[in-house]
Design an enzyme around this catalytic site. Structure first.
Site, PDB file in Angstrom:
ATOM      1  N   LYS A   1       0.897  -1.186   0.048  1.00 37.21           N
ATOM      2  CA  LYS A   1      -0.106   0.103   0.033  1.00 37.21           C
ATOM      3  C   LYS A   1       0.893   1.216   0.100  1.00 37.21           C
ATOM      4  O   LYS A   1       1.802   1.253   0.861  1.00 37.21           O
ATOM      5  CB  LYS A   1      -0.801  -0.083   1.224  1.00 37.21           C
ATOM      6  CG  LYS A   1      -1.704   1.400   1.522  1.00 37.21           C
ATOM      7  CD  LYS A   1      -2.688   1.164   2.500  1.00 37.21           C
ATOM      8  CE  LYS A   1      -3.219   2.342   3.243  1.00 37.21           C
ATOM      9  NZ  LYS A   1      -4.341   2.108   3.943  1.00 37.21           N
TER      10      LYS A   1
HETATM   11  C1  5RP Z   1      -1.488   4.583   7.753  1.00 39.46           C
HETATM   12  C2  5RP Z   1      -2.538   3.623   7.584  1.00 39.46           C
HETATM   13  C3  5RP Z   1      -4.031   4.103   8.127  1.00 39.46           C
HETATM   14  O1  5RP Z   1      -3.973   3.958   9.369  1.00 39.46           O
HETATM   15  C4  5RP Z   1      -5.065   4.108   7.202  1.00 39.46           C
HETATM   16  O2  5RP Z   1      -5.388   2.943   6.598  1.00 39.46           O
HETATM   17  C5  5RP Z   1      -4.892   5.275   6.207  1.00 39.46           C
HETATM   18  O3  5RP Z   1      -6.040   5.146   5.409  1.00 39.46           O
HETATM   19  P1  5RP Z   1      -6.459   6.767   4.693  1.00 39.46           P
HETATM   20  O4  5RP Z   1      -5.088   7.617   4.667  1.00 39.46           O
HETATM   21  O5  5RP Z   1      -6.808   6.503   3.372  1.00 39.46           O
HETATM   22  O6  5RP Z   1      -7.429   7.427   5.745  1.00 39.46           O
HETATM   23  O7  5RP Z   1      -2.657   2.859   6.988  1.00 39.46           O
HETATM   24  O8  5RP Z   1      -0.634   4.802   6.893  1.00 39.46           O
END
Ligand code: 5RP
Length: 298
Positions: free
Chosen positions: A203
């Site tokens: 991710k």
């Molecule tokens: C931080 C993360 C998160 O806690 C979360 O998944 C972030 O999601 P978003 O930025 O789309 O609100 O992975 O790195």
């Protein structure tokens, strides 16, 4: 010894038809075992090869984030629209109905809160518990260039070793320190390190310039991280550009659940990710759905 089969119908062995070998649809995942592939095929739609993951794990380091104060009220109704939910095991056990057929990807790292140095994380979940919870994957932060870079990389490699033992995909999340430059050069480095060291998918954040070099140089699928809340058109454009630039979908949180209409927004994101809908059309779809939902609620 003949087969213990008393059916008189002539057997159909079809020796003239070679058995089909279907290549696995996800990049870099061809050599995995069945359980791992099955979990991946539940998380990523085999038709589009992409996923819309809904990220709601924020509480693991920042508590009740805006939009996540009551996950039972705000998020559970969105589950039917996502391909997978990215959440903590605490939220899964306490709030997610076990009748749900959606794959669950569990946050497996933690330790410091927003009050401390975030890169100082540990693995925060046993693989055995992920299996008990029937998870389809686990996610962990990797802080390339961060203060505790080596620790976070080793957390990931340990989780990958456990994941390999049990057929559990590991999503590495490239976390960027506050003062670090978010550009393609950094994300190429971070994503490639995660993939080289065994992450099943990564991710990472979208960057406007050269994002396709980040996806091209990463031998495993990349899902786009959402980041802070943007106007709907900007978020849809970012998701569109990311998938057109080679991302295998998104893992978005705030840009969905902090939208004025999360239910409409997640459906618009789906259209962008799975149907290549152009951002302006997706915005029109968002507005139409929002109006309908607002009318129904009135
Ligand atoms: C931080 C993360 C998160 O806690 C979360 O998944 C972030 O999601 P978003 O930025 O789309 O609100 O992975 O790195």
């Amino acid at each position: 010894m003949p087969e213990a089969d008393f059916n008189t119908k002539e057997k159909e062995y079809h020796p003239e038809i070679p058995q089909k070998t279907t290549p696995f649809f996800l990049k870099g995942a061809g050599s995995y075992d069945w359980g791992m592939k099955n979990r991946l095929a539940r998380t990523f739609d085999p038709k589009s090869g992409r996923t819309v993951m809904l990220a709601v794990d924020h509480g693991y380091f920042q508590g009740p984030t805006t939009g996540l104060e009551r996950i039972d009220l705000s998020i559970i109704p969105l589950i039917p629209y996502c391909d997978a939910l990215f959440c903590t095991r605490g939220i899964l056990r306490s709030l997610v109905p076990p009748q749900s057929q959606k794959p669950m990807v569990l946050r497996a790292s933690g330790g410091p809160s927003i009050l401390r140095e975030l890169s100082n994380e540990e693995i925060a979940m046993d693989m055995e518990d992920a299996l008990r919870l029937n998870a389809s994957g686990v996610g962990i932060q990797v802080f390339i260039g961060g203060e505790f870079e080596t620790r976070s990389v080793h957390n990931m490699t340990r989780l990958v070793d456990l994941g390999m033992r049990h057929g559990m995909p590991v999503m590495a999340v490239t976390a960027v320190g506050k003062d670090m430059k978010r550009d393609a050069q950094y994300f190429r480095l971070a994503c490639r390190i995660c993939a080289e060291l065994g992450a099943t998918y990564v991710k990472t954040y979208y960057v406007e310039e050269d994002f396709e070099t980040v996806t091209a140089s990463c031998p495993v699928p990349i899902v786009m991280a959402g980041g802070k809340k943007l106007p709907e058109l900007d978020a849809l454009t970012m998701a569109y550009n990311a998938v057109q630039g080679g991302a295998a979908g998104v893992d978005m949180g705030r840009n969905i659940f902090q939208s004025d209409s999360p239910e409409a927004m997640i459906q618009a994101v789906r259209a962008v990710v799975h149907e290549n809908m152009k951002p302006q059309h997706a915005l029109d779809l968002y507005r139409t759905l929002k109006d309908r939902i607002d009318r129904e609620k009135a």
